[in-house]
Scaffold this motif. Structure first.
Motif, short mmCIF file in Angstrom:
data_model
loop_
_atom_site.label_atom_id
_atom_site.label_comp_id
_atom_site.label_asym_id
_atom_site.label_seq_id
_atom_site.Cartn_x
_atom_site.Cartn_y
_atom_site.Cartn_z
N GLY A 1 -51.44 44.66 19.18
CA GLY A 1 -52.66 44.33 18.47
C GLY A 1 -53.48 45.57 18.19
O GLY A 1 -53.08 46.70 18.49
N SER A 2 -54.63 45.37 17.59
CA SER A 2 -55.54 46.45 17.23
C SER A 2 -56.96 46.10 17.68
O SER A 2 -57.33 44.92 17.72
N THR A 3 -57.72 47.12 18.00
CA THR A 3 -59.13 46.94 18.34
C THR A 3 -59.94 47.98 17.57
O THR A 3 -59.78 49.19 17.80
N PHE A 4 -60.77 47.51 16.66
CA PHE A 4 -61.65 48.39 15.89
C PHE A 4 -63.04 48.33 16.51
O PHE A 4 -63.54 47.25 16.84
N THR A 5 -63.65 49.49 16.64
CA THR A 5 -64.96 49.59 17.27
C THR A 5 -65.87 50.48 16.42
O THR A 5 -65.42 51.52 15.92
N PHE A 6 -67.11 50.06 16.24
CA PHE A 6 -68.07 50.91 15.55
C PHE A 6 -69.44 50.78 16.21
O PHE A 6 -69.74 49.79 16.88
N THR A 7 -70.25 51.82 16.04
CA THR A 7 -71.62 51.82 16.54
C THR A 7 -72.57 51.86 15.36
O THR A 7 -72.22 52.31 14.27
N ALA A 8 -73.79 51.41 15.57
CA ALA A 8 -74.82 51.42 14.53
C ALA A 8 -76.18 51.51 15.19
O ALA A 8 -76.44 50.85 16.19
N VAL A 9 -77.03 52.35 14.63
CA VAL A 9 -78.40 52.51 15.13
C VAL A 9 -79.32 51.62 14.33
O VAL A 9 -79.47 51.78 13.12
N LEU A 10 -79.94 50.63 15.00
CA LEU A 10 -80.88 49.70 14.38
C LEU A 10 -82.22 49.79 15.10
O LEU A 10 -82.37 50.53 16.08
N THR A 11 -83.16 49.01 14.62
CA THR A 11 -84.50 49.00 15.21
C THR A 11 -84.77 47.64 15.83
O THR A 11 -84.41 46.61 15.26
N ARG A 12 -85.41 47.65 16.97
CA ARG A 12 -85.75 46.40 17.65
C ARG A 12 -86.84 45.67 16.87
O ARG A 12 -87.85 46.25 16.49
N GLY A 13 -86.60 44.37 16.60
CA GLY A 13 -87.59 43.54 15.94
C GLY A 13 -88.30 42.66 16.94
O GLY A 13 -87.82 42.41 18.05
N HIS A 14 -89.45 42.16 16.57
CA HIS A 14 -90.24 41.30 17.46
C HIS A 14 -90.18 39.88 16.93
O HIS A 14 -90.60 39.59 15.81
N ALA A 15 -89.61 38.98 17.74
CA ALA A 15 -89.36 37.61 17.30
C ALA A 15 -90.30 36.65 18.01
O ALA A 15 -90.78 36.91 19.12
N ASN A 16 -90.51 35.53 17.36
CA ASN A 16 -91.24 34.44 18.00
C ASN A 16 -90.31 33.73 18.96
O ASN A 16 -89.12 33.57 18.72
N SER A 17 -90.85 33.27 20.07
CA SER A 17 -90.01 32.63 21.09
C SER A 17 -89.36 31.36 20.59
O SER A 17 -88.29 30.98 21.03
#
Length: 718
Positions: free
Chosen positions: A406-422
């Protein structure tokens, strides 16, 4: 007679050698060289008489001069020559030659410098000409792609739209199969157009990301829904897991993240015939903190039990995991603590990638099987685009693959934390409930627990079904509200099922938990005893999604039939009421597109009015009017969508000014602003920016589906 000399006039006399005196004087005059001087009486030229000198001849070079002693009858000559031959003037010669060489070198350097400057100026001129040609070619290519894309998308919108309308009619099974096949082929063509257009944007450097709030978990549920049919056909298990540490709401480009994950899952589905496809999302810090034992345990306990390619080998080349990189979080959180670095892995148990083809996996238009007889299709640019998109997100991408494993593809990404309603996603109706997940595979049980926790349910994992039943029998009161049992954990011996059924029936039905069977789409239908199972439990088919789980749990727990739209599934029975009472104007010069858009909106209960030109749209949207929203095509003759929108916004501004000054009363309208949504086949960034500049409120690209129109327009309704 006086003496000749006085005392004061006395002369001092002495004896001296005239020859020696002359030799010394000549030696000094000749710069320390010895000179031979001979004086001859040459009155008789045949027999000259030597009057002075040694009569020795020195060097062949000598000087002859005539002397006059006052006697006109006699002739005298003086011959002068060096005693030794003078040394060869090497210093003067070398100095002269060196000076000449230096002069020639300076002249050559000056000449070469002048020529080089002229050549550089000429090369710069040529480079600027080539640069301009390349820019013109890039603009021409972009215009060509935009034009071709628009011309293909416009008829494709009619094809796919009419096919969808045909699907809503009464068709037999064969006709439905034909329509679905045609619709799938049309969508594949649109996907190909999108990939080629994205590749052109990336090559020209015009690819940009947007930054909006989105829920990654809901996005992954939507992606799983896309591959539900394919996984059902092949009988492979499809699952997704997101770590609890990943924020509920992130800020980034959800469309591009969806595109990357869709490309990776699509490739996995294409090359996997058995086993599973597992998508996992974690924070980089979690992966860094994993011990070797924990990592080995995870790689051995896979979703389907089949071996997989360990993703740790694909992380070795990531800069963020190198030994020189500081420990998280300082490695990438140097500016803001709101930055989140995700790591997404897609593992499969497919055929794998041959060793010789792994070096060209991310090369555009290159495929593992390049021959015309290759089994799997595709353009070969999906992974190339994904790599570029990951780079734009300041991430890295890699893979590890083993043939026949099999194969395993992996990637990283820099995002920003958002503020959500509970209360943004979780439903309160499941809060406080307890559930058991019965499964002997830890990875698979973890997936079920993840989705149940999203609904606010407390989950406990149990590895053996018999232990679960014993705990229920020994405990008189209800300790659990529901029990979700994986099909593999259910006893395979059919003789034991009646015993379990009797045990459950003898117990207190009010205190017994609701039973659910988690099963792959194809395996349960092949079971011979499905009727017996259906009589005591509810079957939930995989892949699991929170919204789908919520629907099954509501029905089984008697909590009502309220549907959840969290994964994009809108129940057909309630479609006609979603836009009930809304008046929507659709503007397009293409009659087929008018029919498609009108039909799609009417299906949701909207009252639709059509206009085939920008001028007609201006007339209909002049305040006061009855419309709640407008879908506006961009490329139309005479007055295009941009100009029509500007005129409409100007009319609304004038009307609002008159209302503010009390000149006109338009009823209950406090401020005129009808939502105008662009509806066009142009998908380039410049078109979207122009839509915002002219006053449009949204953007729908062709070919569109009715659900896209519904989702866009409902953003402006309460």
């Amino acid at each position: 007679m006086q003496p000749l000399l006085t005392v004061s006039e006395r002369l001092l006399g002495g004896i001296f050698d005239i020859e020696s005196l002359v030799d010394k004087l000549l030696h000094q005059l000749a710069c320390k060289q010895s000179i031979i001087v001979n004086v001859y009486d040459t009155t008789d030229p045949v027999k000259p008489i030597s009057m002075y000198g040694t009569n020795l001849t020195g060097d062949d070079m000598y000087h002859k001069s005539i002397l006059h002693f006052g006697d006109p009858l006699r002739k005298h000559e003086m011959h002068c020559s060096f005693t030794h031959k003078p040394p060869f003037p090497w210093l003067e010669i070398t100095t002269s030659i060196g000076t000449l060489v230096i002069a020639l070198l300076i002249g050559h350097i000056f000449h070469a410098t002048v020529n080089r400057i002229a050549k550089v100026e000429d090369d710069y001129r040529k480079m600027m000409e080539l640069k301009k040609q390349a820019e013109d070619a890039d603009v021409a290519k972009s215009q060509f792609l935009a034009t071709v894309s628009h011309e293909i998308r416009t008829p494709m919108n009619g094809v796919l739209g009419m096919l969808q309308m045909l699907m809503d009619t009464e068709l037999d099974i064969t006709q439905q199969d034909y329509v679905r096949t045609a619709q799938a082929s049309g969508k594949a063509l649109v996907s190909l157009i999108n990939e080629v257009l994205d590749q052109a944007k990336i090559e020209s450097g015009n690819h940009e990301l947007e930054y909006v709030r989105f829920d990654l978990r809901v996005l992954l549920d939507d992606v799983l829904s896309l591959f539900y049919g394919k996984s059902q056909e092949k009988g492979i298990e499809l699952a997704v897991y997101v770590s609890d540490k990943v924020p509920e709401v992130l800020i980034g480009d959800p469309g591009r993240i969806r595109q990357i994950i869709t490309n990776l899952i699509g490739n996995s589905v294409k090359f996997t015939e058995k086993g599973h496809i597992f998508v996992s999302v974690d924070l980089v810090e979690e992966v860094m903190c994993l011990t070797e034992a924990e990592a080995d345990f995870q790689s051995m306990n896979t979703l389907s039990g089949l071996p997989v390619a360990d993703r740790r080998h694909s992380l070795e080349n990531f800069k963020i995991f190198s030994q020189d990189t500081p420990v998280f979080p300082h490695a990438f959180l140097s500016t803001s603590s709101d930055l989140i670095n995700l790591i997404v892995s897609v593992e499969d148990t497919g055929t794998g990638i041959p060793q010789g083809a792994q070096s060209r996996v991310f090369t555009p238009y290159m495929q593992v099987g390049s021959s015309t007889s290759r089994v799997h299709g595709g353009t070969g640019i999906g992974l190339s685009i994904s790599k570029c998109l990951v780079g734009l997100m300041k991430g890295e991408i890699g893979f590890v693959s083993e043939p026949n494993v099999g194969s395993t593809f992996t990637f990283t990404a820099v995002l920003t934390r958002g503020h959500a309603n509970s209360s943004e996603y979780k439903s309160r109706e499941f809060h406080g409930m307890r559930a058991w997940v019965v499964d002997h595979r830890p990875s698979r049980a973890k997936v079920a627990r993840y989705h149940l926790r999203r609904l606010g349910i407390h989950v406990e994992l149990v590895t053996d079904l018999y232990q679960a039943f014993l705990r229920l029998m020994n405990n008189g009161k209800s300790i659990v509200n529901m029990m979700l049992i994986d099909k593999e954990a259910w006893p395979r011996d059919a003789d034991l099922w009646p015993l379990l059924i009797n045990v459950l029936q003898k117990g207190n039905q009010s205190s017994m938990p609701k039973l659910f069977l988690l099963d792959n789409p194809t395996s349960f239908s092949k079971s011979k005893s499905s009727n017996s199972l259906e009589s005591i439990l509810t079957v939930i088919t995989k892949p699991l999604r929170a919204s789908m789980l919520a629907v099954h749990l509501r029905r089984a727990m008697g909590l009502g039939e309220k549907e959840s739209f969290g994964n994009g599934d809108i129940p057909r029975s309630s479609l006609c009421n979603l836009l009930d009472g809304k008046h929507i104007l659709v503007v397009d010069d293409n009659k087929v597109n008018l029919r498609v858009a009108a039909g799609a909106l009417k299906k949701y209960g909207a009252e639709v009015t059509c206009a085939d030109s920008g001028k007609e749209a201006i007339k209909k949207l002049e305040p006061p009017h009855k419309f709640d929203a407008c879908f506006m095509d961009i490329q139309m003759p005479e007055t295009d969508g941009f100009e029509a929108t500007r005129i409409i916004r100007k009319m609304e501004s004038d009307a609002n000014d008159r209302i503010n000054h009390g000149e006109v009363d338009h009823g209950n309208a406090l401020r005129w602003h009808v939502p105008i949504l662009a509806m066009t086949a142009d998908v380039i960034q410049a078109t979207q920016e122009e839509c915002r500049k002219c006053g449009m409120d949204g953007y729908v690209s062709k070919p569109f589906e009715g659900e896209q129109l519904y989702r866009e327009v409902t953003r402006f309704f309460n």
